[in-house]
Design an enzyme around this catalytic site. Structure first.
Site, PDB file in Angstrom:
ATOM      1  N   THR A 155      92.224 -74.923 -23.635  1.00  0.00           N
ATOM      2  CA  THR A 155      92.261 -73.451 -23.667  1.00  0.00           C
ATOM      3  C   THR A 155      92.661 -72.958 -25.059  1.00  0.00           C
ATOM      4  O   THR A 155      92.100 -71.989 -25.573  1.00  0.00           O
ATOM      5  CB  THR A 155      93.243 -72.903 -22.602  1.00  0.00           C
ATOM      6  OG1 THR A 155      92.965 -73.545 -21.357  1.00  0.00           O
ATOM      7  CG2 THR A 155      93.094 -71.408 -22.449  1.00  0.00           C
ATOM      8  N   TYR A 156      93.635 -73.645 -25.669  1.00  0.00           N
ATOM      9  CA  TYR A 156      94.039 -73.289 -27.039  1.00  0.00           C
ATOM     10  C   TYR A 156      92.836 -73.426 -27.975  1.00  0.00           C
ATOM     11  O   TYR A 156      92.556 -72.542 -28.781  1.00  0.00           O
ATOM     12  CB  TYR A 156      95.186 -74.211 -27.481  1.00  0.00           C
ATOM     13  CG  TYR A 156      95.689 -73.954 -28.889  1.00  0.00           C
ATOM     14  CD1 TYR A 156      96.578 -72.928 -29.163  1.00  0.00           C
ATOM     15  CD2 TYR A 156      95.269 -74.760 -29.953  1.00  0.00           C
ATOM     16  CE1 TYR A 156      97.041 -72.695 -30.456  1.00  0.00           C
ATOM     17  CE2 TYR A 156      95.729 -74.541 -31.246  1.00  0.00           C
ATOM     18  CZ  TYR A 156      96.617 -73.510 -31.487  1.00  0.00           C
ATOM     19  OH  TYR A 156      97.068 -73.282 -32.767  1.00  0.00           O
ATOM     20  N   VAL A 157      92.109 -74.549 -27.840  1.00  0.00           N
ATOM     21  CA  VAL A 157      90.913 -74.782 -28.656  1.00  0.00           C
ATOM     22  C   VAL A 157      89.925 -73.631 -28.456  1.00  0.00           C
ATOM     23  O   VAL A 157      89.398 -73.066 -29.419  1.00  0.00           O
ATOM     24  CB  VAL A 157      90.257 -76.136 -28.268  1.00  0.00           C
ATOM     25  CG1 VAL A 157      88.855 -76.258 -28.854  1.00  0.00           C
ATOM     26  CG2 VAL A 157      91.125 -77.309 -28.738  1.00  0.00           C
TER      27      VAL A 157
END
Ligand SMILES: NC(=O)c1ccc[n+]([C@@H]2O[C@H](COP(=O)([O-])OP(=O)(O)OC[C@H]3O[C@@H](n4cnc5c(N)ncnc54)[C@H](O)[C@@H]3O)[C@@H](O)[C@H]2O)c1
Length: 270
Positions: A155-157
């Site tokens: 999700t961060y990516v």
């Protein structure tokens, strides 16, 4: 050239990590005023105490995941602090090191809201003012993770991938409009601020916060379109373009170890 000297800067997430260092360096470089937006009241207090002797610092407590609060706080900031010359969209979060099948919906929403949506919402407020004055610079702190897939932080990516695509598109819009307003997209590798505590990097050294903050401010002053940190990271991108995915995954993911960087991630203990 963009000049930090004499400028008013707005830095989100300016009460910790590289944001706080960029606030201090900007004042040391002769910035007229530094405006901090941050969610953490305690860090804001400490930062103001540390930086006030260096110059004019103003801070607003705001949760940038709340778009309404972003709009209202920008209105207040403009009224009280005047025009913003340089905006650095720096605030960001990462949660857990779960694989995506275990990611909570609330975490997905919060990461995307803070890392991807908020910089767009804030820039949508600041940019028209900058364009009307034909002056200003917006710098977006994305991540190397916005260009190289990485397990346990999907999700961060995704959030940083979104930021890079958006930021670089607006840069081109401004160029086509022949505007003097500039956009700089920054994609650093892991930085030793505490945000990614526990992360292991086998070959590429984890970046030091102070020199990283300096390089970002220098990139702004030089009107760089895109700044990857460290420079060697462009080599990975080059290989990514040339190699079949399975070979790239093996060399950089398994041998270089990028796909295992998050295995021992703990993050910052609150
Ligand atoms: N640390 C790294 O390894 C690394 C690597 C690449 C990119 N980045 C990016 O650089 C930026 C700064 O990272 P850092 O390591 O200095 O992080 P940090 O955690 O030290 O600082 C982030 C700041 O953002 C603030 N913040 C978080 N949520 C907020 C919200 N909802 N509203 C307002 N403020 C909020 C925090 O209070 C904190 O002061 C982030 O965008 C991060 O994704 C970090």
């Amino acid at each position: 050239m963009t000049k930090i000297k004499g400028s008013t800067l707005l830095i989100t997430g300016g009460a910790s990590g590289i944001g706080r260092i960029m606030c201090r360096l900007s004042l040391e470089m002769g910035a007229k005023k530094v405006v901090i937006w941050d969610i953490n009241e305690e860090s804001i207090k400490n930062t103001i105490k540390e930086l006030s002797p260096l110059g004019e610092v103003k801070a607003y407590k705001v949760d940038i995941s709340d778009s309404k609060a972003v709009v209202e706080t920008y209105y207040k900031t403009s009224e009280e602090c005047g025009n913003i010359d340089i905006l650095i969209n720096n605030a960001g979060i990462v949660t857990g090191n779960n694989t995506f099948d275990k990611q909570r919906i609330s975490d997905i929403e919060r990461i995307m809201d803070i890392n991807a949506t908020a910089p767009m919402v804030l820039s949508a407020q600041v940019l028209p003012d900058m364009m009307a004055r034909n002056h200003g610079h917006i710098c977006n702190i994305a991540s190397a993770a916005g260009m190289i897939a990485n397990p346990r932080m999907a999700t961060y990516v995704a959030s940083k991938w979104a930021m890079i695509g958006w930021s670089d598109s607006v840069r081109i819009e401004l160029k086509q409009a022949k505007s003097k307003v500039r956009f700089t997209t920054v994609a650093p590798y892991f930085i030793n601020t505490g945000m990614f505590n526990g992360v292991k990097s086998r070959i590429f050294p984890i970046l030091k916060p102070e020199p990283t903050a300096k390089k970002i401010l220098r990139a702004i002053e030089k009107n760089k379109n895109f700044k990857g940190l460290p420079f060697g990271y462009h080599f990975i991108r080059f290989c990514q373009a040339l190699l079949p995915t399975s070979i790239f995954d093996y060399i950089f993911g398994e041998v270089v170890g990028i796909f295992h960087a998050m295995d021992n991630f703990t993050g910052r203990k609150l």
